[in-house]
Design an enzyme around this catalytic site. Sequence first.
Site, PDB file in Angstrom:
ATOM      1  CB  ALA A  65      13.221   9.703  49.071  1.00 29.78           C
ATOM      2  N   GLY A 108      17.537   7.911  51.439  1.00 26.14           N
ATOM      3  CA  GLY A 108      17.180   6.161  51.128  1.00 26.14           C
ATOM      4  C   GLY A 108      17.580   5.392  50.397  1.00 26.14           C
ATOM      5  CD  GLU A 111      16.489   6.109  55.450  1.00 22.75           C
ATOM      6  OE1 GLU A 111      16.126   6.419  54.143  1.00 22.75           O
ATOM      7  OE2 GLU A 111      16.117   5.881  56.237  1.00 22.75           O
ATOM      8  CD  GLU A 131      17.564  10.851  54.762  1.00 27.75           C
ATOM      9  OE1 GLU A 131      18.647  11.333  55.773  1.00 27.75           O
ATOM     10  OE2 GLU A 131      17.193   9.834  54.687  1.00 27.75           O
TER      11      GLU A 131
HETATM   12  N1  CAA Z   1      16.460  13.889  43.921  1.00 28.50           N
HETATM   13  C1  CAA Z   1      16.087  14.098  43.050  1.00 28.50           C
HETATM   14  N2  CAA Z   1      16.966  14.145  42.364  1.00 28.50           N
HETATM   15  C2  CAA Z   1      18.391  14.367  42.667  1.00 28.50           C
HETATM   16  C3  CAA Z   1      18.678  13.427  44.152  1.00 28.50           C
HETATM   17  C4  CAA Z   1      17.651  13.263  45.138  1.00 28.50           C
HETATM   18  N3  CAA Z   1      18.352  13.254  45.830  1.00 28.50           N
HETATM   19  N4  CAA Z   1      19.678  13.982  44.167  1.00 28.50           N
HETATM   20  C5  CAA Z   1      20.385  14.208  43.013  1.00 28.50           C
HETATM   21  N5  CAA Z   1      19.405  14.630  42.232  1.00 28.50           N
HETATM   22  C6  CAA Z   1      19.404  15.164  41.110  1.00 28.50           C
HETATM   23  C7  CAA Z   1      20.447  16.778  41.153  1.00 28.50           C
HETATM   24  O1  CAA Z   1      19.004  17.927  41.293  1.00 28.50           O
HETATM   25  C8  CAA Z   1      20.679  17.033  39.100  1.00 28.50           C
HETATM   26  O2  CAA Z   1      19.664  16.743  38.435  1.00 28.50           O
HETATM   27  P1  CAA Z   1      19.556  18.194  37.248  1.00 28.50           P
HETATM   28  O3  CAA Z   1      20.500  18.157  37.034  1.00 28.50           O
HETATM   29  O4  CAA Z   1      18.389  17.881  36.665  1.00 28.50           O
HETATM   30  O5  CAA Z   1      19.526  19.891  38.113  1.00 28.50           O
HETATM   31  C9  CAA Z   1      20.783  15.591  39.171  1.00 28.50           C
HETATM   32  O6  CAA Z   1      20.911  14.142  40.318  1.00 28.50           O
HETATM   33  C10 CAA Z   1      22.512  15.350  39.427  1.00 28.50           C
HETATM   34  O7  CAA Z   1      22.982  16.039  40.487  1.00 28.50           O
HETATM   35  P2  CAA Z   1      24.083  17.152  41.137  1.00 28.50           P
HETATM   36  O8  CAA Z   1      23.688  18.209  39.789  1.00 28.50           O
HETATM   37  O9  CAA Z   1      23.391  17.857  42.327  1.00 28.50           O
HETATM   38  O10 CAA Z   1      25.437  15.911  41.586  1.00 28.50           O
HETATM   39  P3  CAA Z   1      26.835  16.275  41.948  1.00 28.50           P
HETATM   40  O11 CAA Z   1      27.567  15.254  41.583  1.00 28.50           O
HETATM   41  O12 CAA Z   1      27.140  17.741  41.943  1.00 28.50           O
HETATM   42  O13 CAA Z   1      26.023  16.342  43.509  1.00 28.50           O
HETATM   43  C11 CAA Z   1      24.666  14.960  45.467  1.00 28.50           C
HETATM   44  C12 CAA Z   1      25.830  14.807  44.382  1.00 28.50           C
HETATM   45  C13 CAA Z   1      26.210  15.107  46.384  1.00 28.50           C
HETATM   46  C14 CAA Z   1      24.718  13.184  45.880  1.00 28.50           C
HETATM   47  C15 CAA Z   1      23.686  15.510  45.450  1.00 28.50           C
HETATM   48  O14 CAA Z   1      23.130  15.487  44.039  1.00 28.50           O
HETATM   49  C16 CAA Z   1      22.820  15.429  46.452  1.00 28.50           C
HETATM   50  O15 CAA Z   1      23.255  15.751  47.639  1.00 28.50           O
HETATM   51  N6  CAA Z   1      21.453  14.810  46.036  1.00 28.50           N
HETATM   52  C17 CAA Z   1      21.073  14.753  47.553  1.00 28.50           C
HETATM   53  C18 CAA Z   1      20.900  14.269  48.448  1.00 28.50           C
HETATM   54  C19 CAA Z   1      20.004  13.696  50.141  1.00 28.50           C
HETATM   55  O16 CAA Z   1      19.818  14.748  49.930  1.00 28.50           O
HETATM   56  N7  CAA Z   1      19.625  12.431  49.767  1.00 28.50           N
HETATM   57  C20 CAA Z   1      18.722  12.334  51.001  1.00 28.50           C
HETATM   58  C21 CAA Z   1      16.663  12.151  50.234  1.00 28.50           C
HETATM   59  S1  CAA Z   1      15.391  12.618  51.350  1.00 28.50           S
HETATM   60  C22 CAA Z   1      15.336  10.981  51.705  1.00 28.50           C
HETATM   61  O17 CAA Z   1      16.368   9.633  51.170  1.00 28.50           O
HETATM   62  C23 CAA Z   1      14.479  10.370  52.587  1.00 28.50           C
HETATM   63  C24 CAA Z   1      14.773   8.831  53.044  1.00 28.50           C
HETATM   64  O18 CAA Z   1      14.563   8.502  54.244  1.00 28.50           O
HETATM   65  C25 CAA Z   1      13.386   7.503  52.396  1.00 28.50           C
END
Ligand code: CAA
Length: 257
Positions: A65, A108, A111, A131
Amino acid sequence: MGYEHIRVETKGHVGVITLDRPQALNALCAALIDEVNQALTQFETDDKIGCMVLTGSEKAFAAGADIKEMAELNFIDAYLSDFIASWEQVSRTRKPIIAGVAGYALGGGCELAMMCDFIIAADTAKFGQPEISLGVMPGAGGTQRLTRLIGKSKAMDLCLTGRMMDAEEAERSGLVARVVAASDLMNEVLKAADKIAGFSLPIAMMTKESVNRAYETTLTEGLRFERRLFHSMFATEDQKEGMTAFIDKRKPQFANK
Ligand code: CAA
């Protein structure tokens, strides 16, 4: 139809939806989900489409998400808008849908892939429910579908530690149907989708409905449901054609494709 966050194309009888928000690793913002839902409706109502594919990029199926969109959400707004309920349209599709996953399928993203009928993963795929590290828990089926697919112990491990699982472990655990080389992912996914689309559409849809019923009911009720659908298939032209073609040693020409 013009889309901002996805690409939509038709390949023969297969409808392909590609998540395309590279700047956010395909994070699932509300606008993206709306577009996915529109594309699903388009394919579900298109008589020429027999199977759908949901995929992302080489780097990410979807990184979850959209955290930036979600960060300031409060309880009342989440509750009143039934936040995330709109994602469920994928799981309510009646035509078969395959997830083709390369790279990250997190939160998500994992999911959404699980809402599809099965997952074909590239060897680069990484699945996880991180999460907990954001101070929440999975909210689109991660504690439910994942547990049914891979069992309590592994689901607890993933949801409580937030760690990622690679494609090989995901296949071993039953989350993923097959793992293929990343360079072959779309070929293999399209081959599977094309094969499904070549069968009788009502029979494929009833097969999907019956397998899904296994998650919803007892074995006795599920077997009864299966038997009723199975009997009804003998009222179709496609059953006559499929069996006659076998006996005649030729390829079947299904009427309802
Ligand atoms: N939401 C919003 N933006 C996101 C994102 C997310 N879930 N995941 C990545 N991005 C964005 C980053 O903020 C970044 O943007 P900027 O360049 O503007 O800073 C861009 O995408 C690239 O990401 P990274 O620089 O972090 O890339 P990386 O290769 O270093 O890392 C990653 C990759 C490990 C996937 C890391 O991006 C990450 O941990 N993302 C979040 C994953 C996460 O926690 N997902 C769960 C979300 S909550 C959810 O999904 C609830 C549910 O059950 C529905």
